[in-house]
Design a protein around this motif. Sequence first.
Motif, short mmCIF file in Angstrom:
data_model
loop_
_atom_site.label_atom_id
_atom_site.label_comp_id
_atom_site.label_asym_id
_atom_site.label_seq_id
_atom_site.Cartn_x
_atom_site.Cartn_y
_atom_site.Cartn_z
N LYS A 132 -1.84 8.67 -3.41
CA LYS A 132 -2.95 8.50 -2.49
C LYS A 132 -3.04 7.05 -2.05
CE LYS A 132 -6.11 12.19 -3.94
NZ LYS A 132 -7.50 12.50 -4.37
N GLU A 133 -3.74 6.83 -0.92
CA GLU A 133 -4.01 5.47 -0.47
C GLU A 133 -4.93 4.77 -1.48
OE1 GLU A 133 -2.87 3.73 1.98
OE2 GLU A 133 -1.69 5.27 2.99
N PRO A 134 -4.77 3.46 -1.65
CA PRO A 134 -5.61 2.74 -2.61
C PRO A 134 -7.11 2.96 -2.41
CG PRO A 134 -3.82 1.34 -1.87
CD PRO A 134 -3.75 2.59 -1.04
N GLY A 135 -7.57 2.97 -1.14
CA GLY A 135 -9.00 3.19 -0.89
C GLY A 135 -9.47 4.54 -1.39
N GLU A 136 -8.65 5.56 -1.23
CA GLU A 136 -9.01 6.89 -1.72
C GLU A 136 -9.06 6.92 -3.24
OE1 GLU A 136 -6.68 10.07 -0.09
OE2 GLU A 136 -6.45 9.06 1.83
N LEU A 137 -8.17 6.16 -3.87
CA LEU A 137 -8.14 6.12 -5.34
C LEU A 137 -9.42 5.51 -5.89
CD1 LEU A 137 -4.46 4.98 -5.76
CD2 LEU A 137 -5.38 7.17 -6.46
N LEU A 138 -9.94 4.50 -5.22
CA LEU A 138 -11.18 3.88 -5.68
C LEU A 138 -12.35 4.84 -5.55
CD1 LEU A 138 -10.73 0.28 -4.21
CD2 LEU A 138 -10.37 1.04 -6.55
N LYS A 139 -12.37 5.62 -4.47
CA LYS A 139 -13.42 6.63 -4.31
C LYS A 139 -13.29 7.70 -5.40
CE LYS A 139 -13.86 6.09 0.71
NZ LYS A 139 -13.65 6.73 2.02
N ASP A 140 -12.06 8.07 -5.70
CA ASP A 140 -11.83 9.04 -6.78
C ASP A 140 -12.34 8.52 -8.11
OD1 ASP A 140 -10.67 10.74 -4.98
OD2 ASP A 140 -8.61 10.38 -5.63
N LEU A 141 -12.10 7.23 -8.37
CA LEU A 141 -12.55 6.63 -9.62
C LEU A 141 -14.07 6.70 -9.72
CD1 LEU A 141 -12.06 5.05 -12.22
CD2 LEU A 141 -12.13 2.95 -10.87
N GLU A 142 -14.75 6.39 -8.63
CA GLU A 142 -16.22 6.44 -8.63
C GLU A 142 -16.70 7.85 -8.93
OE1 GLU A 142 -19.29 6.25 -5.06
OE2 GLU A 142 -18.51 4.27 -5.54
N ALA A 143 -16.09 8.86 -8.29
CA ALA A 143 -16.49 10.25 -8.53
C ALA A 143 -16.22 10.66 -9.97
CB ALA A 143 -15.76 11.17 -7.57
N ASP A 144 -15.07 10.22 -10.50
CA ASP A 144 -14.72 10.58 -11.88
C ASP A 144 -15.69 9.96 -12.88
OD1 ASP A 144 -12.62 12.04 -10.96
OD2 ASP A 144 -11.06 10.66 -11.61
N VAL A 145 -16.10 8.72 -12.62
CA VAL A 145 -17.04 8.06 -13.53
C VAL A 145 -18.39 8.78 -13.53
CG1 VAL A 145 -18.44 5.97 -13.83
CG2 VAL A 145 -15.98 5.78 -13.47
N SER B 133 0.83 -1.21 0.00
CA SER B 133 0.00 0.00 0.00
C SER B 133 0.86 1.25 0.00
CB SER B 133 -0.94 0.00 1.21
OG SER B 133 -0.21 -0.11 2.42
N THR B 134 2.01 1.20 0.68
CA THR B 134 2.91 2.35 0.68
C THR B 134 3.50 2.58 -0.71
OG1 THR B 134 3.48 1.96 3.00
CG2 THR B 134 5.00 3.32 1.71
N MET B 135 3.86 1.49 -1.38
CA MET B 135 4.44 1.64 -2.72
C MET B 135 3.42 2.21 -3.71
SD MET B 135 7.05 -1.58 -3.19
CE MET B 135 6.18 -2.85 -2.29
N VAL B 136 2.17 1.77 -3.60
CA VAL B 136 1.14 2.33 -4.46
C VAL B 136 0.91 3.80 -4.12
CG1 VAL B 136 -1.30 2.21 -5.10
CG2 VAL B 136 0.03 0.12 -4.86
N ASN B 137 0.96 4.11 -2.83
CA ASN B 137 0.82 5.50 -2.40
C ASN B 137 1.94 6.36 -2.97
OD1 ASN B 137 0.25 7.86 -1.04
ND2 ASN B 137 -0.06 6.89 0.94
N ILE B 138 3.16 5.84 -2.95
CA ILE B 138 4.30 6.56 -3.53
C ILE B 138 4.05 6.82 -5.01
CG2 ILE B 138 6.75 6.39 -4.14
CD1 ILE B 138 7.07 4.65 -1.60
N SER B 139 3.55 5.80 -5.69
CA SER B 139 3.37 5.89 -7.14
C SER B 139 2.25 6.84 -7.54
CB SER B 139 3.07 4.49 -7.71
OG SER B 139 2.85 4.54 -9.09
N LEU B 140 1.11 6.75 -6.86
CA LEU B 140 -0.08 7.49 -7.29
C LEU B 140 -0.44 8.64 -6.37
CD1 LEU B 140 -2.30 4.52 -8.51
CD2 LEU B 140 -0.80 5.99 -9.83
#
Length: 455
Positions: free
Chosen positions: A344-357, A335-342
């Motif tokens: 944000k925390e993975p859970g936040e990214l999924l919420k962002d995806l829902e809002a973007d859709v 989860s830290t590595m994904v956070n470094i890459s993107l």
Amino acid sequence: MKQVKKNFLKERLIGILVILILTLTMVPCFTSCSHGNNPEKSKPEVEDKNKKPDTPNPPKPTDPVPGKTSDQLIEELAAKKLGKINQETYFHTFDVSGINSDKSQKELKDNMNPFNLGRKKGDESKKLYLISSTFKPDSGAPTPGGLYENVAALKNKIFEMLVNVSEPTIAAHHLPDESSYGFNTLADALEWKWNIVKQEADGKHFFYEKCYPWLTFMTDPTLYQYTGSNLKNVYEIADSGTDYIVRGLSAGKPEIYFYNISGSNHFEWWITFVNRSDKGQIYSFHIGPYYIKMVAYDKKKDIIPPPADDAEYPGKNDNMEHNYNLPVVHMLKLSTMVNISLGKEPGELLKDLEADVINSDIPKKLQYEAYKAVPSQTLSDEEAKKLAKEKVEGFIKINPFKDNFADLSNWDVYLTFGEFNLGFKFTATQTPFMWHNTVKLTGPDADAYWGKCWE
């Protein structure tokens, strides 16, 4: 005479009565006929204050994004937000007819990817093959890059590189099986590279004994002990003498441990998730390059400061530069590595995806698709947004980041090395050992490989 007159008046009176009766009889008929035989129409109309005005027919939905389905649009957003790879479009198709020409060499350079894979123009199988860009050693002539359609071509290219840099070229006896080469999917290629690394660990060298493996098993416990650790052994990176890596597990989740004992250094990694049941479900994250110890990163704008360290050890504080100079083992969770890459925390990214859709053209696309399927069927704006949200929730259910990687039982996770610096510069695309730079972090074979570090 009087009787006659009397009779005349009587008949006259009867005639008048008949006329009156006929007149009274004809009036309702005349009124009814003049109003279309509808007696109610003769009544004055009373305005209905509760009557709603007639609603005009809604306009027919139009296609906001012709040529793509709503599912494809969601996939594209997922690729942008979450690193999902579309294997049909991700890899370049190369014309190998004049591979040594300046034009082809530029094409190779411009279309490299962290997996060193590409397709051959005209190949109907659409197989993936290993590629390289021009190799430029510190001394000697450069070696052109290429696309390699078989193991023999790989062997010849590595021999050519080693000759140019004056390395010994003692042939090894552990060439990969020709039938295993040429890949239908990225997953096949990553597994092939991982098998090469496992052979290297057993002393079965890839093509040539002097081609350094990326990881060599080391058993010196004095290098990497810190308080609370039961780590016993490590894998040395690229015969460096300074850099080591280990995979651990916490509640079944992979963790990466790394250690640097001297000199300036920086690393670049890719973490790739492959769904075992559906090889088309692949996500990859670029991590770094970030520095360990002191690198003149002010001169290298693409190198970022060290990431948050998940390990706990004496002397750790909020200053990551200070922490990465301590002689301790550092650790990063997935989860830290994904956070470094993107970011944000993975859970936040999924919420962002829902809002973007929901805020994209996808709801309008769903309205159009519903109309095309059943012209009499219409979706309101709210219904379309609800359906878009449901589609995203369905997408998330097959996503590896759900609940912060709570369940990776159906996912293979690979780590691919990119550029690293050991006082000199290596890159995954330009070294003689560029084709076995991937290790696996999950599964029984990975457990056996990394388990040696904890025995």
